[in-house]
Design a protein around this motif. Structure first.
Motif, PDB file in Angstrom:
ATOM      1  N   UNK A  60     -14.556  -5.220 -30.451  1.00 19.64           N
ATOM      2  CA  UNK A  60     -14.792  -5.808 -29.123  1.00 19.64           C
ATOM      3  C   UNK A  60     -13.497  -5.957 -28.343  1.00 19.64           C
ATOM      4  N   UNK A  61     -12.431  -6.357 -29.032  1.00 22.59           N
ATOM      5  CA  UNK A  61     -11.132  -6.515 -28.375  1.00 22.59           C
ATOM      6  C   UNK A  61     -10.605  -5.178 -27.879  1.00 22.59           C
ATOM      7  N   UNK A  62     -10.671  -4.159 -28.724  1.00 18.24           N
ATOM      8  CA  UNK A  62     -10.203  -2.821 -28.339  1.00 18.24           C
ATOM      9  C   UNK A  62     -10.995  -2.307 -27.139  1.00 18.24           C
ATOM     10  N   UNK A  63     -12.315  -2.454 -27.196  1.00 18.87           N
ATOM     11  CA  UNK A  63     -13.165  -1.997 -26.084  1.00 18.87           C
ATOM     12  C   UNK A  63     -12.768  -2.669 -24.783  1.00 18.87           C
ATOM     13  N   UNK A  64     -12.566  -3.983 -24.827  1.00 20.01           N
ATOM     14  CA  UNK A  64     -12.300  -4.723 -23.600  1.00 20.01           C
ATOM     15  C   UNK A  64     -10.854  -4.646 -23.133  1.00 20.01           C
ATOM     16  N   UNK A  65      -9.986  -4.083 -23.954  1.00 22.69           N
ATOM     17  CA  UNK A  65      -8.628  -3.762 -23.509  1.00 22.69           C
ATOM     18  C   UNK A  65      -8.561  -2.328 -22.971  1.00 22.69           C
ATOM     19  N   UNK A  66      -9.247  -1.415 -23.656  1.00 19.86           N
ATOM     20  CA  UNK A  66      -9.227  -0.014 -23.219  1.00 19.86           C
ATOM     21  C   UNK A  66      -9.982   0.193 -21.910  1.00 19.86           C
ATOM     22  N   UNK A  67     -11.108  -0.485 -21.766  1.00 17.57           N
ATOM     23  CA  UNK A  67     -11.968  -0.264 -20.598  1.00 17.57           C
ATOM     24  C   UNK A  67     -11.228  -0.424 -19.269  1.00 17.57           C
ATOM     25  N   UNK A  68     -10.565  -1.564 -19.001  1.00 21.28           N
ATOM     26  CA  UNK A  68      -9.875  -1.667 -17.708  1.00 21.28           C
ATOM     27  C   UNK A  68      -8.670  -0.745 -17.599  1.00 21.28           C
ATOM     28  N   UNK A  69      -8.030  -0.433 -18.730  1.00 19.61           N
ATOM     29  CA  UNK A  69      -6.872   0.471 -18.696  1.00 19.61           C
ATOM     30  C   UNK A  69      -7.279   1.898 -18.343  1.00 19.61           C
ATOM     31  N   UNK A  70      -8.404   2.342 -18.881  1.00 17.48           N
ATOM     32  CA  UNK A  70      -8.846   3.726 -18.666  1.00 17.48           C
ATOM     33  C   UNK A  70      -9.722   3.855 -17.426  1.00 17.48           C
ATOM     34  N   UNK A  71     -10.659   2.924 -17.270  1.00 20.11           N
ATOM     35  CA  UNK A  71     -11.670   3.067 -16.220  1.00 20.11           C
ATOM     36  C   UNK A  71     -11.492   2.096 -15.052  1.00 20.11           C
ATOM     37  N   UNK A  72     -10.565   1.158 -15.181  1.00 16.54           N
ATOM     38  CA  UNK A  72     -10.360   0.177 -14.118  1.00 16.54           C
ATOM     39  C   UNK A  72     -11.399  -0.922 -14.176  1.00 16.54           C
ATOM     40  N   UNK A  73     -11.244  -1.905 -13.301  1.00 13.11           N
ATOM     41  CA  UNK A  73     -12.186  -3.026 -13.265  1.00 13.11           C
ATOM     42  C   UNK A  73     -12.397  -3.488 -11.836  1.00 13.11           C
ATOM     43  N   UNK A  74     -13.605  -3.894 -11.534  1.00 18.75           N
ATOM     44  CA  UNK A  74     -13.884  -4.461 -10.215  1.00 18.75           C
ATOM     45  C   UNK A  74     -14.240  -5.939 -10.321  1.00 18.75           C
ATOM     46  N   UNK A  75     -13.965  -6.520 -11.506  1.00 13.78           N
ATOM     47  CA  UNK A  75     -14.241  -7.946 -11.697  1.00 13.78           C
ATOM     48  C   UNK A  75     -12.980  -8.736 -12.027  1.00 13.78           C
ATOM     49  N   UNK A  76     -11.826  -8.103 -11.894  1.00 13.59           N
ATOM     50  CA  UNK A  76     -10.583  -8.797 -12.196  1.00 13.59           C
ATOM     51  C   UNK A  76     -10.461  -9.221 -13.649  1.00 13.59           C
ATOM     52  N   UNK A  77     -11.156  -8.534 -14.534  1.00 18.99           N
ATOM     53  CA  UNK A  77     -11.118  -8.865 -15.957  1.00 18.99           C
ATOM     54  C   UNK A  77     -12.160  -9.880 -16.383  1.00 18.99           C
ATOM     55  N   UNK A  78     -12.856 -10.498 -15.425  1.00 20.53           N
ATOM     56  CA  UNK A  78     -13.870 -11.495 -15.775  1.00 20.53           C
ATOM     57  C   UNK A  78     -15.016 -10.838 -16.546  1.00 20.53           C
ATOM     58  N   UNK A  79     -15.405  -9.649 -16.128  1.00 20.29           N
ATOM     59  CA  UNK A  79     -16.457  -8.934 -16.836  1.00 20.29           C
ATOM     60  C   UNK A  79     -16.071  -8.615 -18.267  1.00 20.29           C
ATOM     61  N   UNK A  80     -14.809  -8.247 -18.481  1.00 22.04           N
ATOM     62  CA  UNK A  80     -14.339  -7.951 -19.830  1.00 22.04           C
ATOM     63  C   UNK A  80     -14.281  -9.208 -20.686  1.00 22.04           C
ATOM     64  N   UNK A  81     -13.834 -10.306 -20.080  1.00 21.00           N
ATOM     65  CA  UNK A  81     -13.824 -11.580 -20.807  1.00 21.00           C
ATOM     66  C   UNK A  81     -15.237 -11.966 -21.200  1.00 21.00           C
ATOM     67  N   UNK A  82     -16.168 -11.847 -20.258  1.00 25.38           N
ATOM     68  CA  UNK A  82     -17.564 -12.186 -20.541  1.00 25.38           C
ATOM     69  C   UNK A  82     -18.114 -11.307 -21.655  1.00 25.38           C
ATOM     70  N   UNK A  83     -17.839 -10.006 -21.584  1.00 20.77           N
ATOM     71  CA  UNK A  83     -18.356  -9.091 -22.597  1.00 20.77           C
ATOM     72  C   UNK A  83     -17.812  -9.424 -23.976  1.00 20.77           C
TER      73      UNK A  83
END
Length: 197
Positions: A60-83
């Motif tokens: 889960x940690x790897x996914x939520x670190x890689x996702x914004x690095x590779x694909x960007x984020x439109x939630x300012x990281x809040x979506x990744x924290x929630x996930x």
């Protein structure tokens, strides 16, 4: 491979798979658009039941670190924290219980506990932290409620948003993840066993 090496290798592989799967999110017309369904917690669940809850957390940690690095984020990281929080609340209980009893009954007990944990923790964290934070930074709370009310007329405030949107959504998502996780675990268990050698 043994011990930490197994955990790290498995977490890295499953984390990469989870990152790709997370891009395949779909919105369902019965839920507000900000609640999109995905199966990216399945690799974390497979890791948790084959190696232990720590592996699930690392995936889960790897996914939520890689996702914004590779694909960007439109939630300012809040979506990744929630996930990460929601994924951990589902996967970790299953991993712990399955570690104590590694059979079908153990999995079913873990799955039931994990889904209840997901629903309860999601409700509390969204109500107290994530929805207020997101509404302050991105979309006003009134707009969130309005969007949700258009889908489900029973949603009129944050409490009913949790009750009639987040709770059924997490029950559905948790059910899908634990079902797919069990099927994949049964299919992949011989391969996973060979990696321990």
């Amino acid at each position: 491979m043994h011990g930490k090496t197994v955990i790290m290798v498995r977490a890295a592989i499953l984390g990469a798979i989870a990152t790709v799967l997370w891009q395949l999110r779909v919105s369902l017309p019965i839920f507000p658009g900000f609640l999109s369904l995905d199966v990216s917690d399945v690799p974390a669940l497979v890791g948790a039941i084959t190696t232990g809850p720590l592996t699930g957390l690392l995936v889960l940690l790897i996914k939520n670190l890689l996702d914004p690095l590779i694909f960007g984020t439109n939630t300012g990281g809040i979506g990744n924290l929630a996930d990460f929080i929601m994924g951990a609340s589902l996967v970790v209980p299953i991993g712990f219980i399955f570690k104590k009893r590694s059979d079908t009954i153990g999995y079913m007990l873990g799955a039931a506990t994990g889904i209840v944990s997901l629903v309860v923790i999601s409700s509390i964290v969204n109500y107290l932290i994530l929805i207020p934070l997101y509404s302050r930074i991105f979309i006003p709370l009134e707009t969130i409620i309005s969007i949700s009310h258009a889908i489900n007329h029973r949603v009129v405030d944050v409490y009913t948003l949790i009750l009639f949107a987040f709770v059924p959504f997490n029950l559905l998502k948790g059910g899908i993840v634990v079902t797919l996780g069990f099927v994949l675990y049964r299919a992949l268990s011989p391969i996973m066993a060979s990696l321990r050698k």
